[in-house]
Every structure is written in structure tokens, then in C-alpha cells.
Design an enzyme around this catalytic site. Sequence first.
Site, PDB file in Angstrom:
ATOM      1  N   GLU A 162     -13.197 -19.286  29.699  1.00  0.00           N
ATOM      2  CA  GLU A 162     -12.075 -20.037  30.295  1.00  0.00           C
ATOM      3  C   GLU A 162     -11.312 -19.199  31.318  1.00  0.00           C
ATOM      4  OE1 GLU A 162     -11.922 -23.010  29.871  1.00  0.00           O
ATOM      5  OE2 GLU A 162     -13.024 -23.345  28.025  1.00  0.00           O
ATOM      6  N   ILE A 170      -3.169  -0.529  10.603  1.00  0.00           N
ATOM      7  CA  ILE A 170      -2.302  -0.485   9.414  1.00  0.00           C
ATOM      8  C   ILE A 170      -3.131  -0.645   8.139  1.00  0.00           C
ATOM      9  CG2 ILE A 170      -0.431  -1.740   8.219  1.00  0.00           C
ATOM     10  CD1 ILE A 170       0.850  -2.213  10.961  1.00  0.00           C
ATOM     11  N   ARG A 188       0.833  -1.208   0.000  1.00  0.00           N
ATOM     12  CA  ARG A 188       0.000   0.000   0.000  1.00  0.00           C
ATOM     13  C   ARG A 188       0.871   1.263   0.000  1.00  0.00           C
ATOM     14  NH1 ARG A 188      -5.155   2.226  -0.664  1.00  0.00           N
ATOM     15  NH2 ARG A 188      -5.499   3.863   0.877  1.00  0.00           N
TER      16      ARG A 188
END
Length: 402
Positions: free
Chosen positions: A381, A355, A286
Amino acid sequence: MTTTAAPPTQGTEIEIGDRARDYLSLDSLFSAEELALRDRVREFVRRRIAPNIARWYEEAVFPREITTELGDLGLLGMHLKGHGCAGRSAVEYGLAAMELEAGDSGLRTFVSVQGSLAMSAIAKHGSEEQKQQWLPGLAAGRQIGCFALTEPTAGSDPGGITTHARKDGADWVLTGIKRWIGLASIADVAVIWARTDGGIRGFVVPTATPGFTATPIEPKLSMRASVQCDVTLDNVRLPADAVLPNVVGLKGPFACLNEARYGIIWGAMGAARDSYEVALRYSRQRLQFDQPLAGYQLTQRKLVDMVLEIQKGILVALQTGRLKDAGQLSPQQISFGKLNNVREAIAICREARTILGGNGITLDYSPLRHANNLESVRTYEGTDEVHTLIMGQAITGLAAFR
Ligand SMILES: Cc1cc2nc3c(=O)[nH]c(=O)nc-3n(C[C@H](O)[C@H](O)[C@H](O)COP(=O)(O)OP(=O)(O)OC[C@H]3O[C@@H](n4cnc5c(N)ncnc54)[C@H](O)[C@@H]3O)c2cc1C
């Protein structure tokens, strides 16, 4: 709907080098057999989960057909021995969890609930008849199991459960309400924890038994490619041999929860790694201000921080795995790994999303999906807070739960 074609900026064609993938050469710490198993699961995730997960997640679908494929791979109850289970090591189980969660936490959750909770409960605490009746079908993925401890008014403190089982002649009769029970609406068998006159006991309950109802909790913003349910037990009548004979008290469910918590230590690093790799590829391709995003110092710092925490997290997972295989892992050490690795993983997934800019909020990219899933993982958990309290007690000798 998500877009079917990858957008031009997705960058899957960009190669990730060895340094970027495995900075400290941690692969050298695993045996060839361990790496071979990891690679088999990685390939399954690449072929079977990655191309479909955005759709499953968007449509809130748990792909039922995948259970026998996971069974064929030997991943269901894989750390258990006998009755059709693969008998693999804790480290191998961890590596499989890491690869599955790189695909999606929902799929790793299926393997945890089936193998570490439902099957473990029967394998650890059940009679030989219960093992023979249920474990082979569950290991093959032909049948599905669930594990019901949590209730609407008893989550972090399972000592507060009110579901009860009373004797009626030779039979047991179960009454109560459970909440957040993974897979319950598609399960063939449920391990239900209930109060009795003699303490908390586990019961093996075929879900077709009259009085058992499971209703999926919807809509969810997390774990969309998996199922959690409210379960109602309305005078569920069971034969005398439905009780798990070999355990009384909360140590029964806790022994199973420790198995699942252990798998999460590895799994969370899979979600983090996938998010990091997506962000790395994207940032190398990019361009903004005429440069690849990866060429900017601010981006490099984000990526470097991710690598640091992923590599450290894998070392934590490996050390807990080696201790577990040596029979020396304590629940307090499991808390270290669960707390640290899930906390770091969710931070990495969120940073990876930044990002990706705006594209990062679409389902074309995994980091925000992983981050959303990890919101559940940090809650089930044992929450972050509960594991902090467990570690606090281990360090200070003082319990701060109440
Ligand atoms: C996706 C998903 C799947 C699940 N699957 C299952 C399953 O298959 N079977 C099953 O039995 N359960 C399952 N659960 C339930 C899970 O174990 C509980 O959600 C978890 O134990 C937390 O309980 P709770 O949601 O009731 O939150 P609560 O216990 O009400 O806690 C709410 C908040 O208070 C904090 N807190 C609680 N006590 C303290 C304290 N002493 N000090 C400081 N803070 C505290 C918690 O850390 C948390 O931040 C699942 C949950 C989710 C979200």
C-alpha cells in the site's frame, strides 16, 4: 510447536488501568455507537483470534473458516453501501481495523484486501450486474476476492505493468504475471489491472477461468497467517462485460488503494497497542535485581514513549477518519497517516520485544510477530519511501519520484 500453556511470566491476569490503556481519554472522542462496534470486534479478536494466532502464524495458515464469521460481524466491505454491505462510517471501519490488527496484521489484511481492494473496485467502478453478482457473497464472506496490480517488475511504480488485455471479437484475452497478490489461491474472483489499447483497465475474473493460476509465495518471515501469491494469466478469455466499465487509467486502482491505506493508519496502532500492553503486563510481573522491570527508569521511559506515540497515532487516525467521513480526506493526507503510524508502530513493537527479553522471541508473545508483520505493512500500500515522496511533493510542489 508453540507451548500450549501460558508461561508463568506472561502476566495476562495483570489488570491494565484506565490511565495506562487510554492516557488522554481518547475514548471520549468516539460516539457510543462507534465504541460499541469497536468492543464487538475486540471481543471477537479476544475469543477467536488471540487463542489461535500463534499456531496459525507458526503453521502459516490462513483460517478460511473465519471469513464467514467476519462477514456475519459485518466487517467485509463495511464502509460500502448496498448489495449486502454494512454501510458503516470510515471511523467505524478504522476502529474495526485497529482491533483486528491488535490480533494479527494477517487477519486485518484479509479484511482490507477483500473489502477495500476487491469489493471497493467492483463497488466504485463496476456495472450494476457486476455488483449484484459479486458483492453480496463477498460481504458475507462466502466468497473471497483478490486485487492484482503488482507485477514482478512493477511494484512502487504500477505505471510499469505489462499485463495486457487484447480484444478478440467481443471477448477480452488477458496475458501476464502478477506478484504478491493477497488471497489469490483461495479467491473466487480476482480484480486484475491490465494494459489495453485504450489505457489501464480493471477486469473481473472468476478464478476458475482457464489460464488463471495462483501459487502461494512461501516461505515468508512476515504475514504468515495470510496468503500472497504469484498469479499467471495465460490467455485468460473473458466476455466483453468482464471489464470494469466506469474507470480508465491508474486512478482506478489508486482509488481502491487509498481505501486500504486509510485502514492501515488505524490497524498499525492496534498492533502497537497490543505490543505495548503485553510489555506493560510482563514488566510489572517480571522481577530482576529483586524489582519488577516496570519499576526501573529505563523501562518506564520505553513504556512512556510507547504511550506517547500510540495516543498521537490514534489522534492522527481519528482526524483522517473524520475528514474521510466528511468527504474531505486527500490522498496526501492518507500518506501522512500511513507513513507515520506504521513507522511508529514497528518501532513500538520492537521496543516492546526488548522488554520481554529472551521470551520475546517466542511465539508465546505477540510483539515480534507484530513487528515482523509490520515489515510487510510498511512495504505494501505504498512503501515508506513512496509516501515520503508523496508528502514531499505536496509540501514542495516538486515531484521527486524519478
Ligand atoms: C504481504 C504483501 C501483500 C501484498 N498484497 C498485494 C495485493 O494484494 N495486491 C497487489 O497488487 N500487490 C500487493 N502487494 C505488493 C506491494 O504493493 C508491493 O510490494 C509494493 O508496492 C512495493 O513494490 P516492490 O515490492 O516491487 O518493491 P520495489 O518497488 O521494487 O521497491 C523496493 C524499494 O525501493 C524503494 N523505491 C522504489 N521507488 C523509489 C524511489 N522513486 N525513490 C526511492 N526509493 C524507491 C521502495 O520504497 C522500496 O524500499 C503486497 C506485498 C506484500 C509484501
